[in-house]
Motif scaffolding. Structure first.
Motif, mmCIF file in Angstrom:
data_model
loop_
_atom_site.group_PDB
_atom_site.id
_atom_site.type_symbol
_atom_site.label_atom_id
_atom_site.label_comp_id
_atom_site.label_asym_id
_atom_site.label_seq_id
_atom_site.Cartn_x
_atom_site.Cartn_y
_atom_site.Cartn_z
ATOM 1 N N LEU A 120 0.840 -1.197 0.000
ATOM 2 C CA LEU A 120 0.000 0.000 0.000
ATOM 3 C C LEU A 120 0.876 1.247 0.000
ATOM 4 N N SER A 121 0.372 2.307 -0.574
ATOM 5 C CA SER A 121 1.109 3.567 -0.594
ATOM 6 C C SER A 121 1.003 4.254 0.771
ATOM 7 N N PRO A 122 1.968 5.103 1.117
ATOM 8 C CA PRO A 122 1.875 5.844 2.385
ATOM 9 C C PRO A 122 0.597 6.664 2.493
ATOM 10 N N ALA A 123 0.115 7.211 1.360
ATOM 11 C CA ALA A 123 -1.108 8.012 1.386
ATOM 12 C C ALA A 123 -2.318 7.158 1.747
ATOM 13 N N THR A 124 -2.387 5.947 1.196
ATOM 14 C CA THR A 124 -3.503 5.046 1.507
ATOM 15 C C THR A 124 -3.470 4.632 2.972
ATOM 16 N N ILE A 125 -2.283 4.361 3.479
ATOM 17 C CA ILE A 125 -2.147 3.950 4.880
ATOM 18 C C ILE A 125 -2.574 5.076 5.812
ATOM 19 N N ARG A 126 -2.144 6.280 5.493
ATOM 20 C CA ARG A 126 -2.500 7.417 6.343
ATOM 21 C C ARG A 126 -3.998 7.682 6.300
ATOM 22 N N SER A 127 -4.602 7.570 5.143
ATOM 23 C CA SER A 127 -6.036 7.795 5.012
ATOM 24 C C SER A 127 -6.829 6.788 5.843
ATOM 25 N N ALA A 128 -6.371 5.526 5.835
ATOM 26 C CA ALA A 128 -7.045 4.505 6.643
ATOM 27 C C ALA A 128 -6.856 4.776 8.135
ATOM 28 N N ALA A 129 -5.653 5.208 8.525
ATOM 29 C CA ALA A 129 -5.372 5.464 9.935
ATOM 30 C C ALA A 129 -6.202 6.621 10.470
ATOM 31 N N LEU A 130 -6.505 7.597 9.625
ATOM 32 C CA LEU A 130 -7.298 8.760 10.036
ATOM 33 C C LEU A 130 -8.795 8.523 9.883
ATOM 34 N N CYS A 131 -9.176 7.277 9.515
ATOM 35 C CA CYS A 131 -10.585 6.899 9.327
ATOM 36 C C CYS A 131 -11.249 7.686 8.199
ATOM 37 N N GLU A 132 -10.458 8.195 7.269
ATOM 38 C CA GLU A 132 -11.003 8.890 6.108
ATOM 39 C C GLU A 132 -11.435 7.912 5.023
ATOM 40 N N ASP A 133 -10.880 6.714 5.053
ATOM 41 C CA ASP A 133 -11.201 5.692 4.071
ATOM 42 C C ASP A 133 -11.165 4.337 4.770
ATOM 43 N N ASN A 134 -11.796 3.357 4.175
ATOM 44 C CA ASN A 134 -11.823 2.019 4.751
ATOM 45 C C ASN A 134 -11.437 1.003 3.680
ATOM 46 N N PRO A 135 -10.154 0.995 3.259
ATOM 47 C CA PRO A 135 -9.730 0.043 2.223
ATOM 48 C C PRO A 135 -9.785 -1.383 2.763
ATOM 49 N N ARG A 136 -10.204 -2.309 1.900
ATOM 50 C CA ARG A 136 -10.348 -3.698 2.319
ATOM 51 C C ARG A 136 -9.366 -4.566 1.557
ATOM 52 N N GLY A 137 -8.736 -5.517 2.256
ATOM 53 C CA GLY A 137 -7.719 -6.362 1.653
ATOM 54 C C GLY A 137 -8.275 -7.250 0.559
ATOM 55 N N ASN A 138 -7.471 -7.441 -0.509
ATOM 56 C CA ASN A 138 -7.928 -8.301 -1.612
ATOM 57 C C ASN A 138 -7.553 -9.769 -1.378
ATOM 58 N N VAL A 139 -6.788 -10.049 -0.326
ATOM 59 C CA VAL A 139 -6.517 -11.428 0.065
ATOM 60 C C VAL A 139 -7.418 -11.823 1.239
ATOM 61 N N LEU A 140 -7.537 -10.919 2.218
ATOM 62 C CA LEU A 140 -8.372 -11.178 3.392
ATOM 63 C C LEU A 140 -8.902 -9.863 3.930
ATOM 64 N N SER A 141 -10.177 -9.833 4.290
ATOM 65 C CA SER A 141 -10.774 -8.676 4.944
ATOM 66 C C SER A 141 -11.826 -9.178 5.920
ATOM 67 N N PHE A 142 -11.639 -8.882 7.202
ATOM 68 C CA PHE A 142 -12.625 -9.319 8.191
ATOM 69 C C PHE A 142 -13.951 -8.591 8.021
ATOM 70 N N ASP A 143 -13.953 -7.473 7.294
ATOM 71 C CA ASP A 143 -15.222 -6.791 7.021
ATOM 72 C C ASP A 143 -16.063 -7.566 6.022
ATOM 73 N N LEU A 144 -15.414 -8.408 5.205
ATOM 74 C CA LEU A 144 -16.127 -9.086 4.117
ATOM 75 C C LEU A 144 -16.200 -10.595 4.306
ATOM 76 N N GLN A 145 -15.243 -11.165 5.025
ATOM 77 C CA GLN A 145 -15.172 -12.616 5.129
ATOM 78 C C GLN A 145 -15.376 -13.058 6.567
ATOM 79 N N GLU A 146 -15.966 -14.214 6.723
ATOM 80 C CA GLU A 146 -16.223 -14.756 8.052
ATOM 81 C C GLU A 146 -14.986 -15.481 8.574
ATOM 82 N N ALA A 147 -14.854 -15.508 9.892
ATOM 83 C CA ALA A 147 -13.754 -16.209 10.536
ATOM 84 C C ALA A 147 -14.307 -17.048 11.673
ATOM 85 N N GLU A 148 -13.621 -18.122 11.996
ATOM 86 C CA GLU A 148 -14.026 -18.957 13.118
ATOM 87 C C GLU A 148 -13.752 -18.198 14.414
#
Length: 555
Positions: A120-148
């Protein structure tokens, strides 16, 4: 333990992220990449932190709260990680999909677990840290996939929740004057509270209604709020900071107390405000942030953060103190306070105050109810609960003064406790003042450094060929059997009392050619000085004392 990924028994730390106190550690392909780093992340309870670890080819970058904390080249030559393994969040695995140790589990909240197949780019990381964006992982995202799930609770929250400051408001159901209320909150490392909008005003009212039997009485007034117009009539400001109020919730016809009504109360009927006399007695609420904690001293824990406590909600109609980890202090409902180990669900000690409204702040005598540390059941021990850091001295009432004013012959604590136990020397059980201290080298005598000053000739007898002379003899030696406390930088202030001079070992001084053996000692004094920097105060030490083992004596 935040995150553990393993794909074989020999690669159980393919990815491992964890924190020990304020120290952040991480493994990549079973190599501890943080071994040569000093990654510090605030371990304050209740604060959210955004962690992002970026591995690209043979490099790594570590971001905390959107800011780059560390970067470098990985130590391992293996750069890829296969995706046929097991991922545990909040639990370490000591082998592939197993080897689970309860002591290596996480007690915390975790959210937004994501994995990408690219950096990820530093800009994307900072945006997520400031809660300005909610990027979701393309390998795994707990927002989209279920976990045991095992031994966890799950709740949903908006992404902006993680960037909000959520201070804790604690209602104190204790009738007090405004001055007493502000002093109480101050001792709790908090401040007197006043709502800042309609929502928080309504929340405070609802939180307070459970204490109507104590706070309501026959009056319509319920709580003191942090506001005053004492400096300028009808110019209402926060009493704790002097800042003008940004929100008012006056009842119709209020304020109406004129120049005498300089304080604000909340009404119990509708939460509206009115002015009143500051000398009246009402309940109140304290506001603290997640950085405003207390420390319990007198224990035996390996880390200072294990002794941190927050003032929180209410148990038996008293605020209680929740430890960061396993301890809790709460009111029993029957005139005593209990120190509890919540992991073992046992009560360790009890404090019974002389007055029912007294809280366990400052140094108090607790009775041991279950064996812990070195304390036996039934014994009484001193424990100290306060906000004082190691840069302070804790007064007996829990207030703090600068360490520099300790034992300066002036009462800086209101209770004068900073001038108690000011002895400079501390004797061990095997200290004998008739036996010289060891030299530090086995078999060699103790070295004594003499310095002789001729002060004056007071009399010369030509006939008897004699004279009277005043001599100042200064002897310096090192006493390794003593521990020095409260040693001040000005050497002249480290003079021992007459009683202590008799208790310490001092060299004997004799002059062989004295006429008729008429030696008269005019004055004897012993002054100590450090031969190395003082040991810093131990966080477990209830007296918060500085000391040094083995000092130099000068007599």
């Amino acid at each position: 333990m935040f995150f553990s990924y393993a794909y074989s028994d020999t690669m159980d730390n393919a990815l491992l992220f964890f924190q020990n106190g304020d120290n952040l550690e991480f493994y990549y392909n079973d190599v501890k990449e943080s071994a040569q780093l000093n990654l510090q992340v605030d371990d304050t309870l209740g604060l959210w932190h955004h962690h992002c670890f970026v591995f690209a080819r043979s490099t790594y970058r570590v971001y905390i709260d959107g800011e780059l904390l560390a970067e470098g080249r990985t130590q391992t030559q293996q750069t890829g990680i296969p995706l046929n393994g097991t991922l545990y969040v909040g639990q370490d695995q000591d082998r592939y999909d197993g080897g689970l140790d309860p002591s290596q589990s996480l007690s915390a909240h975790v959210a937004q677990v994501n994995i990408w197949d690219h950096a990820l780019s530093p800009a994307t990381i900072r945006s997520a840290a400031l809660c300005e964006d909610n990027p979701r992982g393309n390998v795994l995202s707990f927002d989209l996939q279920e976990a045991e799930e095992a031994n966890v609770t799950v709740e949903e929250a908006h992404v902006t929740t993680f960037c909000k400051s959520n201070p804790e408001v604690v209602v104190v159901p204790q009738l007090s004057s405004l001055q007493e209320a502000m002093a109480f909150c101050g001792l709790m490392n908090a401040s007197l509270y006043i709502p800042e909008d309609e929502e928080t005003n309504g929340r405070l009212l609802n939180q307070s209604l459970q204490f109507l039997d104590i706070c309501g009485g026959r009056s319509y007034r319920l709580l003191f709020l942090d506001a005053t117009d004492a400096a300028k009539e009808n110019h209402w400001v926060r009493g704790s900071s002097g800042r003008p109020l940004a929100f008012h919730n006056w009842a119709p016809g209020e304020p109406n107390g004129g120049k005498k009504g300089n304080c604000v109360v909340m009404r119990k009927s509708d939460g509206r405000w009115g002015d009143t006399l500051c000398t009246e007695s009402h309940c109140f609420a304290c506001l603290r942030t997640h950085r405003d904690f207390l420390i319990l001293r007198g224990m035996c824990e390996p880390r200072e953060d294990m002794l941190r406590f927050y003032m929180m909600g209410n148990v038996n109609k008293r605020p209680f103190f929740k430890g960061f980890y396993k301890f809790m202090i709460h009111y029993s409902g029957n005139s005593s306070w209990l120190l509890r180990d919540t992991n073992k669900d046992v009560v360790l000690a009890a404090f019974t105050p002389s007055e029912d409204v007294e809280y366990p702040l400052g140094r108090r005598q607790w009775q041991v109810l279950s064996k812990f540390c070195k304390y036996s059941v039934g014994s009484f021990i001193s424990l100290g609960l306060s906000s004082c850091t190691t840069h302070h001295f804790m007064c007996s009432d829990g207030s703090c003064v600068a360490r520099a004013v300790r034992c300066n012959l002036q009462d800086d604590c209101l209770d004068g406790s900073d001038e108690e136990h000011c002895s400079i020397v501390e004797f061990g059980e095997k200290y004998f003042n008739y036996r010289p201290p060891p030299s530090g080298t086995f078999g060699k005598p103790l070295g004594v450094e003499p310095l002789v000053d001729l002060v004056r000739f007071s009399k010369i007898d030509d006939i008897n060929l004699a004279f009277n002379v005043e001599i100042e003899v200064a002897l310096a030696w090192r006493d390794r059997n003593l521990r020095l406390n409260n040693v001040r930088s000005e050497e002249g202030k480290n003079r021992l009392s007459r009683k202590q001079v008799k208790e310490v070992w001092t060299p004997d001084v004799e002059f062989l050619n004295i006429y008729d053996g008429q030696q008269k000692n005019l004055k004897l004094s012993v002054v100590v000085r450090e031969n190395r920097p003082a040991d810093p105060p131990l966080f477990n030490d209830v007296r918060m004392g500085e000391g040094a083992a083995g000092g130099r004596g000068r007599g």
